[in-house]
Design an enzyme around this catalytic site. Structure first.
Site, mmCIF file in Angstrom:
data_model
loop_
_atom_site.group_PDB
_atom_site.id
_atom_site.type_symbol
_atom_site.label_atom_id
_atom_site.label_comp_id
_atom_site.label_asym_id
_atom_site.label_seq_id
_atom_site.Cartn_x
_atom_site.Cartn_y
_atom_site.Cartn_z
ATOM 1 N N HIS A 289 -17.493 3.628 -1.523
ATOM 2 C CA HIS A 289 -16.149 3.499 -2.089
ATOM 3 C C HIS A 289 -16.175 2.785 -3.444
ATOM 4 O O HIS A 289 -15.393 3.091 -4.332
ATOM 5 C CB HIS A 289 -15.266 2.744 -1.095
ATOM 6 N N ASP A 290 -17.094 1.835 -3.579
ATOM 7 C CA ASP A 290 -17.209 1.087 -4.834
ATOM 8 C C ASP A 290 -17.474 1.969 -6.045
ATOM 9 O O ASP A 290 -17.260 1.535 -7.176
ATOM 10 C CB ASP A 290 -18.345 0.061 -4.731
ATOM 11 N N ARG B 78 -13.273 -10.603 4.053
ATOM 12 C CA ARG B 78 -13.957 -10.049 2.892
ATOM 13 C C ARG B 78 -15.306 -9.434 3.283
ATOM 14 O O ARG B 78 -15.704 -8.392 2.748
ATOM 15 C CB ARG B 78 -14.156 -11.144 1.840
ATOM 16 N N SER C 159 -8.277 4.248 -4.987
ATOM 17 C CA SER C 159 -8.120 3.647 -3.664
ATOM 18 C C SER C 159 -6.635 3.418 -3.376
ATOM 19 O O SER C 159 -5.829 4.332 -3.510
ATOM 20 C CB SER C 159 -8.941 2.348 -3.615
ATOM 21 N N ASP D 30 -18.542 7.903 -0.085
ATOM 22 C CA ASP D 30 -17.415 7.022 0.231
ATOM 23 C C ASP D 30 -16.925 7.362 1.638
ATOM 24 O O ASP D 30 -16.341 8.417 1.852
ATOM 25 C CB ASP D 30 -16.302 7.245 -0.798
#
Lengths: 194, 376
Positions: free
Chosen positions: B349-350, B219, B149, B316
């Site tokens: 993305h995680d 968040r 990332s 992602d």
């Protein structure tokens, strides 16, 4: 067609020191051989996870791509040789990819199972699709979605303005130059764009 | 059970010029190292961190439960990045809130807490600071620089700023710059923080408050973008938090996903700094190595000499495979050595932080090949 002799026969079409793109490079054995034995450099393109891993393991540069999405990532004439070894028969857009091969490479080498090999003809005469060492699948589960012959490819090459530099058959690792369309399980074409 | 990690800190009295024209001096960098530097100092691997991570990459802190580093599944003895063979360095970036000098620390001239006056730092600035840390550790050339990332952006930037200082660059789930949509998400998060009445223009420390509402929402937004639609549906679907009956309330928590996001937001606002969030998202927005080359990434990457591995994940959408392919193309155009794996993982993305056999296999094999180049 993983036999060493066949690989060497195809490798002879790649001049030493060439920059090579191997489309459908499998486990990277061919590129590995070309890098070690002929001082070549280049990349493989693969879609299969296990093959990508095998390439990384043996230190062959590999790009994970679906060839049916095209070769937009590669510039015109950016390789000396583009290989399509046992790849064409798996492609939906085989003709587009042939043109792309000619665009990206100064020369191309295509090898694929020759459907006109005499045991296949015999099988068809008997009324059944061939199941052989070279084409080991049943008609209903074969990944070979493009079945063509040595002669068919000559026609396709002409249609796409490709100049054939050399062509021959391969059978048991040996070059077949007399009646290759009947006598060889594999058709090999070395070409450049006209 | 992982190994024990020990955080360290290095003081840099000298001035570090920043890309903005500002500078910073008298700063600290928090870092950790794992494994042993070999005799010819050739086995160092630098790990760059992403938005809400730190120098605590691997291992655990003695006596602390659940203190595994953020990439503990990737890095450690016998792991894909094997600390029995590599000397791994994790470093916390300037402006962070986990130990390196950041907005919550004092300005050396005024003695006042920086707050909003902490200088804007860029990916390039971080890389320069990391390079100074390597100088002090006596490491001239890295075996590899590695990041996911925003960390991948740093790894890429390393290859352009210090092309001779690494042999390999591993760039995971990253991008050559952020798209408009991606900047937009960052901006929503920043507005949530800045418009929190407790933000006080970034000087909330003086007022003894924390803009927690803003941080929570920042968040929550971020978290949504790190997951895929499929994973969210699988994990939460339309499950209600309690019972089977609808409450017909506009403000109570009704669905599990709301409860989950609020929990994540609360947790984050307890430990993350609001100014750090602004700084780091801005660093993300600004990163664009092609900018000084009229947008031409191929020309921008011409300086790179490292051998590259790029990895992306099909689901992602924040750092999509398309963006990684742009980097691959630019490297191909420059005839650089590059491999690229596109992992069909469901986690969005995680995924770059999670275990996936194909992903771990490629990383392990690549680092195995780097290890083979080392002197025995």
């Amino acid at each position: 067609m993983t036999e060493k002799a066949a690989m060497q026969a195809l490798a002879r079409l790649v001049p030493p020191g060439s920059r090579v793109l191997d489309l459908g490079c499998g486990n990277g054995a061919m590129l590995d051989y070309l890098q070690r034995e002929r001082g070549c450099s280049g990349y493989g393109v693969e879609i299969d996870d296990a093959n990508v891993l095998a390439c990384v393991q043996r230190g062959v540069d590999v790009i994970q791509l679906n060839l049916d999405e095209g070769l937009a990532m590669f510039d015109d004439n950016s390789f000396d040789v583009v290989l399509q070894i046992d790849t064409l028969q798996h492609l939906r857009n085989a003709e587009t990819m042939l043109r792309e091969t000619a665009r990206v490479g100064r020369t191309g080498v295509v090898a694929f199972p020759n459907f006109a090999h005499w045991p296949n003809r015999l099988s068809i005469l008997r009324g059944r699709m061939p199941v052989t060492r070279r084409l080991p699948y049943q008609w209903y589960d074969t990944p070979n979605i493009r079945v063509g012959t040595y002669k068919d490819f000559e026609v396709l090459a002409t249609k796409n303005d490709l100049r054939i530099l050399d062509s021959f058959g391969l059978q048991d690792g040996q070059e077949v130059r007399w009646l290759p369309n009947a006598r060889a399980g594999t058709a090999v074409f070395h070409f450049e764009h006209a | 059970m992982s190994f024990f990690a020990t955080p360290q800190s290095m003081h840099f009295p000298e001035v570090l010029p920043l890309q903005s024209g500002a500078s910073i001096r008298d700063y600290h960098l928090a870092f950790e190292t794992y494994g042993t530097l070999n005799a010819d100092r050739s086995n160092a691997v630098l790990v760059c961190h992403a938005l809400n991570a730190s120098h605590h990459v691997a291992g655990v802190y003695a006596g602390q439960d659940k203190s595994e580093g953020w990439w503990d599944n990737m890095i450690g003895p016998g792991k894909p990045v094997d600390t029995d063979r590599f000397f791994v360095i994790g470093v916390n970036n300037l402006g962070s809130c986990f130990g390196s000098t950041g907005p919550m620390h004092q300005h050396p001239d005024t003695g006042e807490v920086y707050g909003a006056d902490f200088p804007v730092v860029t990916v390039e600035d971080w890389v320069n600071a990391q390079a100074r840390l390597l100088d002090r550790l006596g490491i001239q050339q890295l075996a590899a620089v590695l990041g996911g990332s925003l960390g991948g952006m740093q790894a890429l930037s390393w290859t352009l700023q210090y092309p001779e200082r690494m042999r390999h660059a591993v760039v995971v789930a990253s991008a050559p710059n952020l798209t408009a949509e991606n900047i937009a998400f960052n901006e929503v998060a920043r507005r949530a923080i800045v418009t929190d009445p407790d933000f006080h223009g970034g000087h909330f420390y003086r007022h003894g408050v924390i803009p927690k509402r803003g941080l929570r929402i920042a968040r929550m937004i971020g978290h949504i973008t790190y997951l895929s639609d499929d994973v969210m549906n699988e994990k939460f679907g339309r499950q209600l938090r309690e019972g089977l009956e609808l409450k017909y309330s506009t403000q109570d928590i009704e669905f599990q996903i709301e409860s989950y996001l609020r929990y994540q937001g609360d947790k984050f606002s307890d430990y993350f700094d609001a100014n750090t969030y602004l700084l780091i998202t801005r660093a993300l927005d600004y990163f664009d190595p092609a900018r000084t080359h009229a947008g031409n990434l191929t020309r921008a990457l011409a300086r790179a000499q490292a051998r590259f591995l790029l990895v992306s994940f099909t689901t992602d959408w924040r750092f999509s495979p398309k963006r990684s392919r742009e980097i691959v193309k630019a490297l191909l155009d420059n005839r650089r050595s590059v491999s690229y794996a596109e992992i069909d993982a469901p986690h969005g993305h995680d995924a770059f932080l999670l275990d996936d056999a194909r992903y771990m296999g490629v990383m392990r094999s690549y680092f195995d090949s780097i290890a083979k180049e080392l002197q025995p």
